[in-house]
Design an enzyme around this catalytic site. Structure first.
Site, PDB file in Angstrom:
ATOM      1  N   GLY A  62       6.559   1.765  -2.203  1.00  0.00           N
ATOM      2  CA  GLY A  62       7.942   2.359  -2.686  1.00  0.00           C
ATOM      3  C   GLY A  62       8.348   3.245  -1.546  1.00  0.00           C
TER       4      GLY A  62
ATOM      5  N   GLY B 162       7.389   2.291   1.992  1.00  0.00           N
ATOM      6  CA  GLY B 162       6.336   1.282   2.331  1.00  0.00           C
ATOM      7  C   GLY B 162       5.929   0.116   1.190  1.00  0.00           C
TER       8      GLY B 162
ATOM      9  N   LYS C 226       6.454  10.849  -3.614  1.00  0.00           N
ATOM     10  CA  LYS C 226       6.326   9.519  -3.296  1.00  0.00           C
ATOM     11  C   LYS C 226       6.853   8.982  -4.598  1.00  0.00           C
ATOM     12  CE  LYS C 226       2.240   6.497  -2.783  1.00  0.00           C
ATOM     13  NZ  LYS C 226       0.856   6.445  -2.279  1.00  0.00           N
TER      14      LYS C 226
ATOM     15  N   ASP D  98      -7.508   2.596   3.366  1.00  0.00           N
ATOM     16  CA  ASP D  98      -6.314   2.211   4.192  1.00  0.00           C
ATOM     17  C   ASP D  98      -6.043   3.327   4.891  1.00  0.00           C
ATOM     18  OD1 ASP D  98      -3.981   0.696   4.938  1.00  0.00           O
ATOM     19  OD2 ASP D  98      -2.824   1.553   3.371  1.00  0.00           O
TER      20      ASP D  98
END
Ligand SMILES: *[C@@H]1O[C@H](CO)[C@@H](O)[C@H](O)[C@H]1NC(C)=O
Ligand SMILES: *[C@@H]1O[C@H](CO)[C@@H](O)[C@H](O)[C@H]1NC(C)=O
Ligand SMILES: *[C@@H]1O[C@H](CO)[C@@H](O)[C@H](O)[C@H]1NC(C)=O
Ligand SMILES: *[C@@H]1O[C@H](CO)[C@@H](O)[C@H](O)[C@H]1NC(C)=O
Ligand SMILES: *[C@@H]1O[C@H](CO)[C@@H](O)[C@H](O)[C@H]1NC(C)=O
Ligand SMILES: *[C@@H]1O[C@H](CO)[C@@H](O)[C@H](O)[C@H]1NC(C)=O
Length: 840
Positions: free
Chosen positions: A519, A516, A535, A647
């Site tokens: 990263g 995304g 992540k 989000d």
């Protein structure tokens, strides 16, 4: 003997065909010379009830039972042959044979059901009363049998629920198997006579809800004093039972134990012409039996992550489980009792008394005498008044194991727990319920972030230095104990980058789970076998140092079963990584959108299997919706930090191996200071399609922007379709489509075809309505997440939604938005994640 039998049979047929005649005009009484056939029921004198043959909607079978005569929609309150249905009602009759009411199958003339009273009466009649009671009497008007003694799933006014001590007859409710099958279901609602008698809803032999003991005014756990009904509890040598009467006899009502185990009240006020439903138990999560474990107290008005607290003088038996919302192990005493040496009592107000099956009742004791009595007996650990209607009406004492306590915001009674002398200091109790006090404390955002970041950095440097000295390159994780010294209360670990590199196969393509704007995410496996998701933030990602720190500090503090758990992090020069628990089932979008995702995203997804969406039946989807709602509610209403996710989208909802939803990706989250309801940002971040109009257009964000995104996710889950953004401004969005079909009252058209079989219309319709409330144009019209959770979980009146925000994507705003989108930098072509936009 054989000939005798044949003779009997012959006699029976002779009798049957020549003497029995069907009922002709409506009557309430069946005599031995009459029969009831399909279509000719008995009707009570006031025409409240009918007794005869029926076939439930959706069933091919026929049953004999009682229903409301004047009510349009068929509502059955009693069923005779619930376990022996008739395949065909033609030829079947109800009649009185040898004093018993018998149902005879039309095909083979065999008796399918009988009142089965052993006294043989030469003459008896069956009368349907206006109360809904079918009474079988002999020639001397003696009652042989009555339907009120054999309840099915309905508790009607005047009925008794409980035990007749003289005959041993125990009356209890048993649910239907399904709405179309009156067979005996798994749920019962019955009186438990142990200790102080109390009522339970049981699933087989497991208690699931407890309406509790009678406290002199009502059942301690349900049935508030009600202006329409008067409940009476009778306990004497002969009988012990609960009964009720409506103050206004024209009101039709019943309590029903439905197929899913809910105890509900159904009331019809004649002039409105429809039923009103109310659920008596469970009213909230706290009604789930033993929710907070032994010595735990459930507070439904408490914040979601702290519904459970410990009784005064007790503490969680496992801090870790407790803080992630696993309360099943309950609490343990902080300090052992010291019998006779200054022990005392701490009181808790407005409670539903704990399970009384192991309690002891002392009749006639006043509360004061009760306290003395309890103090004298070393094994007495708690007491309460047995009858709140008056002093001196007895007390209940518990010897062990206090479980299933709940506090009400209103009502309930005082409950006294025995504690060690040192606990009697009032403040120690308050500390144990600390969350109640911190509710109102608002902590300045910047201070938290600064302090936590400082501590984290300081700690990190210290660890690093120490790590170098000790040459611990092979160690996979910091010793957790060490860590806790540095950052008490959080279970965050720091990983060495070598470990991460090894676990992800040097960030190999094969290990990549997703990509995304921030990263990439990789799957990893630690030496101990534990699977993790890493992540790895791209060096020039939108998520800079600031956001990284936000995410670390935020997530480390957040623990909820619907939030993804951060295991640790890793900083090595420019490299920043977050290590999460690995989620077996990846993310929600893979499941709900199935193959409608763009091809290049499927690669990262689980959905090479095209039938994934079919795996999520309605009940699973509903529980995912509830889980997300609870997770967001936790974020918004957490006592220490008020977090706006900013989000929320289907791809940020991860699913564990049991398909429990977990909200992830807090990189964009903001801690809101409690005072300000709406904030403004000059960097609009988020994902198009989930952004509320005020946020997308003006950069205004508040918890209501998350509510909007939640509404979109909800509608997507139900429809299996994405809320697409159409650049041409003329195609319909999912919201618009939903709004249109909702206006036309055709909501079932929205449902994903793969769940139609499993779905429950009423529940789906309720969800859609809540979804529409969440996406209303004006932020202040949208409900907050507590209301959302409540509306989803309860059959309450839901307000009608106003027009949703689809207009944003149309008409005059459209061009504005269009240019806005064009200026946005997409971090990924397909996801349309806008990472940074200058405010205008
Ligand atoms: C019931 O039985 C009657 C007579 O035997 C027959 O005509 C009818 O088709 C049967 N109905 C069903 C649903 O089987
Ligand atoms: C009738 O009662 C007897 C005993 O009282 C019992 O054994 C029998 O199973 C019952 N029959 C039916 C059809 O309920
Ligand atoms: C039924 O039996 C009782 C006594 O057992 C008798 O008094 C009564 O007349 C009988 N009734 C009929 C209808 O035979
Ligand atoms: C009832 O019990 C069955 C089997 O033990 C279980 O599968 C089911 O989930 C339970 N239902 C409820 C509502 O507790
Ligand atoms: C509770 O107390 C009231 C008032 O003294 C009394 O009338 C009532 O009978 C008591 N109920 C029970 C169940 O003891
Ligand atoms: C003390 O309390 C326990 C538990 O309630 C009870 O079983 C026991 O009989 C009591 N002893 C006396 C002497 O009252």
């Amino acid at each position: 003997m054989a000939s005798h039998k044949t003779l009997n049979l012959l006699f029976f047929f002779f009798f049957f065909f020549f003497f029995f005649s069907p009922l002709c005009n409506s009557t309430d009484t069946l005599t031995p010379t009459q029969t009831i056939t399909d279509g000719l029921p008995l009707i009570s004198t006031g025409e409240n009830f009918a007794f005869g043959f029926f076939s439930p909607i959706g069933s091919k079978n026929y049953y004999v039972g009682i229903w409301y005569y004047k009510v349009q929609e068929p509502t059955y309150v009693w069923v005779a042959n619930r376990e022996n249905p008739l395949g065909n009602s033609s030829g079947a009759v109800l009649t009185i044979i040898n004093g018993n009411l018998v149902l005879i199958d039309g095909r083979d003339r065999s008796p399918l059901w009988s009142t089965n009273v052993s006294t043989v009466a030469n003459y008896s009649t069956a009368t349907l009363k206006d109360s809904g009671n079918l009474v079988l009497k002999d020639g001397n008007e003696r009652v042989l049998w009555e339907s009120f003694d054999q309840p099915t799933d309905s508790f009607l006014p005047g009925m008794k629920l409980g035990l007749d001590r003289r005959t041993g007859l125990n009356r209890f409710l048993t649910s239907w198997k399904a709405p179309s099958d009156p067979g005996k279901g798994e749920f019962t609602y019955r009186l438990d006579l142990r200790g102080k008698p109390q009522f339970f809803v049981m699933n087989g032999s497991d208690p699931i809800y407890r309406t509790g003991p009678w406290n002199g005014e009502r059942l301690s756990g349900a049935m508030n004093v009600n202006t329409r009904f008067s409940f009476v509890f009778v306990d004497n040598e002969d009988e012990i039972y609960l009964t009720y009467v409506p103050y206004d006899s024209s009101i039709l009502s019943r309590l029903v134990l439905d197929e899913s185990g809910l105890l509900r009240r159904q009331v019809r006020i004649d002039n409105t012409g429809r039923w009103n439903w109310a659920t008596l138990v469970p009213k909230d999560e706290c009604d789930n039996y033993a929710r907070c474990g032994p010595y735990g107290v459930c507070d439904p008005t408490g914040l979601p992550e702290s519904e459970c607290t410990c009784l005064p003088g007790f503490e969680p038996s496992s801090d870790r489980d407790w803080h992630v919302g696993d309360w099943s192990r309950g609490c343990v005493r902080r300090k052992p009792l010291d019998c006779g040496n200054g022990d005392g009592f701490l009181s808790l107000a407005r409670v539903k008394l704990p399970d009384t099956s192991r309690s002891r009742v002392e009749p006639g004791l006043s509360l004061k005498a009760c306290a003395d009595e309890c103090l004298k007996n070393c094994s007495c650990i708690a007491y309460a008044s047995a009858n709140i209607s008056g002093e001196g009406n007895g007390c209940v004492m518990w010897g062990e194991y206090l479980i299933d306590l709940k506090v009400y915001s209103d009502g309930g009674q005082d409950f006294y727990t025995r504690v060690h002398a040192s606990e009697l200091d009032e403040t120690s109790y308050k500390q144990s319920r600390g969350f109640l006090l911190t509710k109102k404390i608002v902590i300045s955002v910047s201070t938290i972030v600064a302090v936590v970041a400082f501590i984290s950095c300081g700690y990190y440097c210290w660890r690093r230095e120490r790590g170098r000295k000790m040459n611990t390159r092979h160690r996979t994780m910091c010793n957790e104990k060490d860590f806790e010294e540095g950052n008490k209360g959080s279970a965050l670990s720091w990983f060495h980058s070598d470990v991460i590199v090894a676990s992800t196969n040097n960030f190999s393509e094969a290990n990549m789970l997703g990509k995304g704007g921030f990263g990439s995410v990789y799957k990893g496996k630690l030496l101990n076998g534990e699977e993790i998701a890493v992540k790895r933030l791209s060096k020039n990602s939108g998520q800079g140092g600031e956001e990284f720190k936000t995410e670390v500090t935020l997530i480390a503090k957040l623990q909820h079963k619907n939030l993804v758990r951060l295991l640790g992090c890793c900083i090595e020069g420019e490299e920043k990584m977050l290590i999460y628990e690995y989620m077996e089932n990846r993310s929600l979008d893979c499941f709900i959108f199935g193959t409608t995702l763009p091809i290049n995203l499927i690669h990262f997804c689980c959905c090479s299997n095209q039938r994934r969406s079919a795996m999520l039946d309605w009940s699973k989807r509903f529980s995912i919706i509830m889980g997300i709602a609870r997770g967001v509610r936790y974020l918004h209403e957490d006592s220490r930090l008020k977090i706006i996710h900013r989000d929320l989208k289907a791809s940020n909802i991860l699913l564990d191996d049991e398909m429990n939803p977990k909200i992830s990706d807090f990189g964009l989250a903001r801690v809101s200071d409690g005072n300000q309801t709406q904030e403004i940002t000059n960097r609009v971040v988020g994902t198009y399609g989930y952004m509320s109009p005020e946020y997308a257009m003006k950069g205004l964000f508040s918890i209501k922007s998350d509510v909007f995104s939640f509404g979109i996710i909800l509608l997507e889950i139900i429809s299996g379709k994405k809320n697409n953004y159409y650049s041409d401004c003329y195609s319909m969005t999912l919201i618009e489509h939903t709004w249109n079909i909702w206006k036309e009252d055709k909501v079932m058209e929205l449902i994903d075809s793969s769940i139609i079989d499993s779905c429950c219309q009423i529940e789906v319709a309720r969800c859609i309505q809540v979804g529409l409330l969440c996406v209303q144009e004006s932020a202040k019209d949208r409900p907050n997440m507590s209301s959302v959770v409540f509306m989803l979980g309860n059959e309450t009146q839901i307000p009608s939604p106003k027009q949703p925000a689809f207009c944003l994507y149309r008409g005059e705003s459209c061009h504005h938005l269009h240019s806005f989108i064009n200026e946005a930098k997409y971090s990924s072509k397909n996801e349309l994640t806008i990472t940074e936009v200058e405010a205008r």
